[in-house]
Scaffold this motif. Structure first.
Motif, PDB file in Angstrom:
ATOM      1  N   ARG A   1       0.820  -1.217   0.000  1.00  0.00           N
ATOM      2  CA  ARG A   1       0.000   0.000   0.000  1.00  0.00           C
ATOM      3  C   ARG A   1       0.854   1.268   0.000  1.00  0.00           C
ATOM      4  NH1 ARG A   1      -2.913  -2.872   3.575  1.00  0.00           N
ATOM      5  NH2 ARG A   1      -2.134  -1.707   5.358  1.00  0.00           N
ATOM      6  N   ARG A   2       2.005   1.231   0.652  1.00  0.00           N
ATOM      7  CA  ARG A   2       2.846   2.425   0.762  1.00  0.00           C
ATOM      8  C   ARG A   2       3.866   2.556  -0.366  1.00  0.00           C
ATOM      9  NH1 ARG A   2       4.079   3.970   6.920  1.00  0.00           N
ATOM     10  NH2 ARG A   2       4.509   5.928   5.864  1.00  0.00           N
ATOM     11  N   PHE A   3       4.094   1.479  -1.089  1.00  0.00           N
ATOM     12  CA  PHE A   3       5.109   1.460  -2.143  1.00  0.00           C
ATOM     13  C   PHE A   3       4.699   2.331  -3.317  1.00  0.00           C
ATOM     14  CE2 PHE A   3       6.931  -0.322  -6.035  1.00  0.00           C
ATOM     15  CZ  PHE A   3       8.274  -0.304  -5.714  1.00  0.00           C
ATOM     16  N   SER A   4       5.668   3.057  -3.859  1.00  0.00           N
ATOM     17  CA  SER A   4       5.468   3.768  -5.120  1.00  0.00           C
ATOM     18  C   SER A   4       6.630   3.387  -6.038  1.00  0.00           C
ATOM     19  CB  SER A   4       5.384   5.278  -4.915  1.00  0.00           C
ATOM     20  OG  SER A   4       6.564   5.776  -4.365  1.00  0.00           O
ATOM     21  N   PRO A   5       6.392   3.373  -7.344  1.00  0.00           N
ATOM     22  CA  PRO A   5       7.401   2.863  -8.284  1.00  0.00           C
ATOM     23  C   PRO A   5       8.783   3.498  -8.157  1.00  0.00           C
ATOM     24  CG  PRO A   5       5.311   3.155  -9.407  1.00  0.00           C
ATOM     25  CD  PRO A   5       5.148   3.742  -8.027  1.00  0.00           C
ATOM     26  N   SER A   6       8.862   4.772  -7.840  1.00  0.00           N
ATOM     27  CA  SER A   6      10.176   5.421  -7.758  1.00  0.00           C
ATOM     28  C   SER A   6      11.016   4.894  -6.600  1.00  0.00           C
ATOM     29  CB  SER A   6      10.023   6.933  -7.636  1.00  0.00           C
ATOM     30  OG  SER A   6       9.318   7.257  -6.453  1.00  0.00           O
ATOM     31  N   MET A   7      10.393   4.202  -5.658  1.00  0.00           N
ATOM     32  CA  MET A   7      11.139   3.619  -4.540  1.00  0.00           C
ATOM     33  C   MET A   7      11.974   2.425  -4.984  1.00  0.00           C
ATOM     34  SD  MET A   7       8.333   3.507  -1.528  1.00  0.00           S
ATOM     35  CE  MET A   7       7.556   4.965  -0.895  1.00  0.00           C
ATOM     36  N   GLY A   8      11.559   1.798  -6.069  1.00  0.00           N
ATOM     37  CA  GLY A   8      12.208   0.572  -6.513  1.00  0.00           C
ATOM     38  C   GLY A   8      13.705   0.686  -6.678  1.00  0.00           C
ATOM     39  N   GLN A   9      14.168   1.795  -7.191  1.00  0.00           N
ATOM     40  CA  GLN A   9      15.608   1.969  -7.404  1.00  0.00           C
ATOM     41  C   GLN A   9      16.345   2.339  -6.127  1.00  0.00           C
ATOM     42  OE1 GLN A   9      15.692   5.016 -10.356  1.00  0.00           O
ATOM     43  NE2 GLN A   9      14.981   6.605  -8.979  1.00  0.00           N
ATOM     44  N   LEU A  10      15.612   2.658  -5.058  1.00  0.00           N
ATOM     45  CA  LEU A  10      16.235   3.061  -3.800  1.00  0.00           C
ATOM     46  C   LEU A  10      16.296   1.941  -2.765  1.00  0.00           C
ATOM     47  CD1 LEU A  10      14.410   6.503  -3.440  1.00  0.00           C
ATOM     48  CD2 LEU A  10      16.686   6.073  -4.391  1.00  0.00           C
ATOM     49  N   ILE A  11      15.459   0.933  -2.928  1.00  0.00           N
ATOM     50  CA  ILE A  11      15.382  -0.146  -1.943  1.00  0.00           C
ATOM     51  C   ILE A  11      16.421  -1.210  -2.263  1.00  0.00           C
ATOM     52  CG2 ILE A  11      13.932  -2.003  -1.034  1.00  0.00           C
ATOM     53  CD1 ILE A  11      11.542  -0.093  -1.371  1.00  0.00           C
ATOM     54  N   ASP A  12      17.255  -1.490  -1.303  1.00  0.00           N
ATOM     55  CA  ASP A  12      18.323  -2.483  -1.422  1.00  0.00           C
ATOM     56  C   ASP A  12      17.828  -3.799  -0.827  1.00  0.00           C
ATOM     57  OD1 ASP A  12      20.662  -3.992  -1.394  1.00  0.00           O
ATOM     58  OD2 ASP A  12      21.617  -2.780   0.169  1.00  0.00           O
ATOM     59  N   LEU A  13      17.201  -4.629  -1.659  1.00  0.00           N
ATOM     60  CA  LEU A  13      16.620  -5.875  -1.182  1.00  0.00           C
ATOM     61  C   LEU A  13      17.686  -6.828  -0.659  1.00  0.00           C
ATOM     62  CD1 LEU A  13      14.012  -7.355  -0.692  1.00  0.00           C
ATOM     63  CD2 LEU A  13      14.127  -8.243  -3.025  1.00  0.00           C
ATOM     64  N   ALA A  14      18.835  -6.867  -1.302  1.00  0.00           N
ATOM     65  CA  ALA A  14      19.921  -7.731  -0.818  1.00  0.00           C
ATOM     66  C   ALA A  14      20.372  -7.295   0.572  1.00  0.00           C
ATOM     67  CB  ALA A  14      21.096  -7.711  -1.796  1.00  0.00           C
ATOM     68  N   GLY A  15      20.457  -6.002   0.797  1.00  0.00           N
ATOM     69  CA  GLY A  15      20.823  -5.485   2.114  1.00  0.00           C
ATOM     70  C   GLY A  15      19.760  -5.776   3.158  1.00  0.00           C
ATOM     71  N   LEU A  16      18.488  -5.625   2.776  1.00  0.00           N
ATOM     72  CA  LEU A  16      17.398  -5.953   3.702  1.00  0.00           C
ATOM     73  C   LEU A  16      17.440  -7.432   4.060  1.00  0.00           C
ATOM     74  CD1 LEU A  16      14.383  -3.971   2.186  1.00  0.00           C
ATOM     75  CD2 LEU A  16      15.708  -3.410   4.231  1.00  0.00           C
ATOM     76  N   HIS A  17      17.700  -8.274   3.063  1.00  0.00           N
ATOM     77  CA  HIS A  17      17.798  -9.719   3.301  1.00  0.00           C
ATOM     78  C   HIS A  17      18.935 -10.014   4.271  1.00  0.00           C
ATOM     79  CE1 HIS A  17      19.126 -13.852   2.533  1.00  0.00           C
ATOM     80  NE2 HIS A  17      17.846 -14.097   2.291  1.00  0.00           N
ATOM     81  N   ALA A  18      20.091  -9.405   4.045  1.00  0.00           N
ATOM     82  CA  ALA A  18      21.249  -9.638   4.908  1.00  0.00           C
ATOM     83  C   ALA A  18      20.968  -9.197   6.346  1.00  0.00           C
ATOM     84  CB  ALA A  18      22.476  -8.910   4.358  1.00  0.00           C
ATOM     85  N   ASP A  19      20.328  -8.054   6.509  1.00  0.00           N
ATOM     86  CA  ASP A  19      20.004  -7.567   7.848  1.00  0.00           C
ATOM     87  C   ASP A  19      18.988  -8.475   8.534  1.00  0.00           C
ATOM     88  OD1 ASP A  19      21.726  -5.455   7.411  1.00  0.00           O
ATOM     89  OD2 ASP A  19      20.133  -3.979   7.088  1.00  0.00           O
ATOM     90  N   ALA A  20      17.979  -8.907   7.783  1.00  0.00           N
ATOM     91  CA  ALA A  20      16.974  -9.808   8.349  1.00  0.00           C
ATOM     92  C   ALA A  20      17.619 -11.131   8.755  1.00  0.00           C
ATOM     93  CB  ALA A  20      15.849 -10.044   7.342  1.00  0.00           C
ATOM     94  N   LEU A  21      18.501 -11.638   7.918  1.00  0.00           N
ATOM     95  CA  LEU A  21      19.198 -12.891   8.212  1.00  0.00           C
ATOM     96  C   LEU A  21      20.029 -12.748   9.484  1.00  0.00           C
ATOM     97  CD1 LEU A  21      19.768 -15.768   7.227  1.00  0.00           C
ATOM     98  CD2 LEU A  21      21.635 -14.823   5.846  1.00  0.00           C
ATOM     99  N   ASP A  22      20.703 -11.638   9.627  1.00  0.00           N
ATOM    100  CA  ASP A  22      21.491 -11.375  10.832  1.00  0.00           C
ATOM    101  C   ASP A  22      20.591 -11.374  12.073  1.00  0.00           C
ATOM    102  OD1 ASP A  22      23.995 -10.487  12.194  1.00  0.00           O
ATOM    103  OD2 ASP A  22      22.797  -8.673  12.535  1.00  0.00           O
ATOM    104  N   THR A  23      19.444 -10.739  11.959  1.00  0.00           N
ATOM    105  CA  THR A  23      18.496 -10.688  13.079  1.00  0.00           C
ATOM    106  C   THR A  23      18.004 -12.082  13.442  1.00  0.00           C
ATOM    107  OG1 THR A  23      17.776  -8.462  12.484  1.00  0.00           O
ATOM    108  CG2 THR A  23      16.250  -9.773  13.822  1.00  0.00           C
TER     109      THR A  23
END
Length: 155
Positions: A92-114
């Motif tokens: 609901r909060r996502f807008s297309p211009s965010m796509g190039q700013l979101i680092d999914l690999a980094g989010l995955h790595a942080d989640a994995l660490d947690t």
């Protein structure tokens, strides 16, 4: 702007600036807009929205990884619900211009660490160190929770 209202009372400052912008838009000459701080705040709005979506995606990944690591844990049903809730909110909060700013690999790595720092009473199943998930897949309403969980588990 001669005073420091921006620093003393941000809410009052923002209401004052909004009023002045409305007057400007109506054609009135307005000379006392706080342009420097207005520009910074408008720019920060986009950053803040992107960070909010990143946070929701990270929480979804953490819960999905917990489910992947401890599929038989009694909290599994709760984790499933949280995955859907966080992904729906992110969508609901996502807008297309965010796509190039979101680092999914980094989010995955942080989640994995947690998740790896989480200690539950049973040993975890191994999780993947990296991800092949795309942002579009993660935000796809039709992505089944079980498919997401399976892609996070090491085969």
């Amino acid at each position: 702007m001669p005073d420091d209202l921006y620093h003393r009372d941000f809410v009052a400052w923002s209401r004052l600036q909004a009023d002045r912008l409305r007057r400007l838009a109506a054609g009135e000459r307005v000379n006392d807009l706080d342009w420097a701080n207005l520009i910074e705040e408008v720019e920060d709005l986009g950053k803040s929205e992107t960070k909010a979506v990143e946070s929701l995606l990270a929480q979804a990944l953490i819960h999905a990884m917990k489910l992947a690591a401890w599929p038989m844990h009694p909290a599994g049903g709760h984790w499933r619900g949280e995955i859907r809730t966080f992904l729906n909110s992110a969508r609901r909060r996502f807008s297309p211009s965010m796509g190039q700013l979101i680092d999914l690999a980094g989010l995955h790595a942080d989640a994995l660490d947690t998740v790896r720092a989480t200690s539950l009473e049973m040993p975890p199943l191994p999780l993947r160190d990296g991800t092949d998930l795309t942002l579009a897949e993660l935000l796809d309403r039709d992505l089944p929770t079980d498919a997401l969980v399976a892609r996070l588990r090491r085969s």
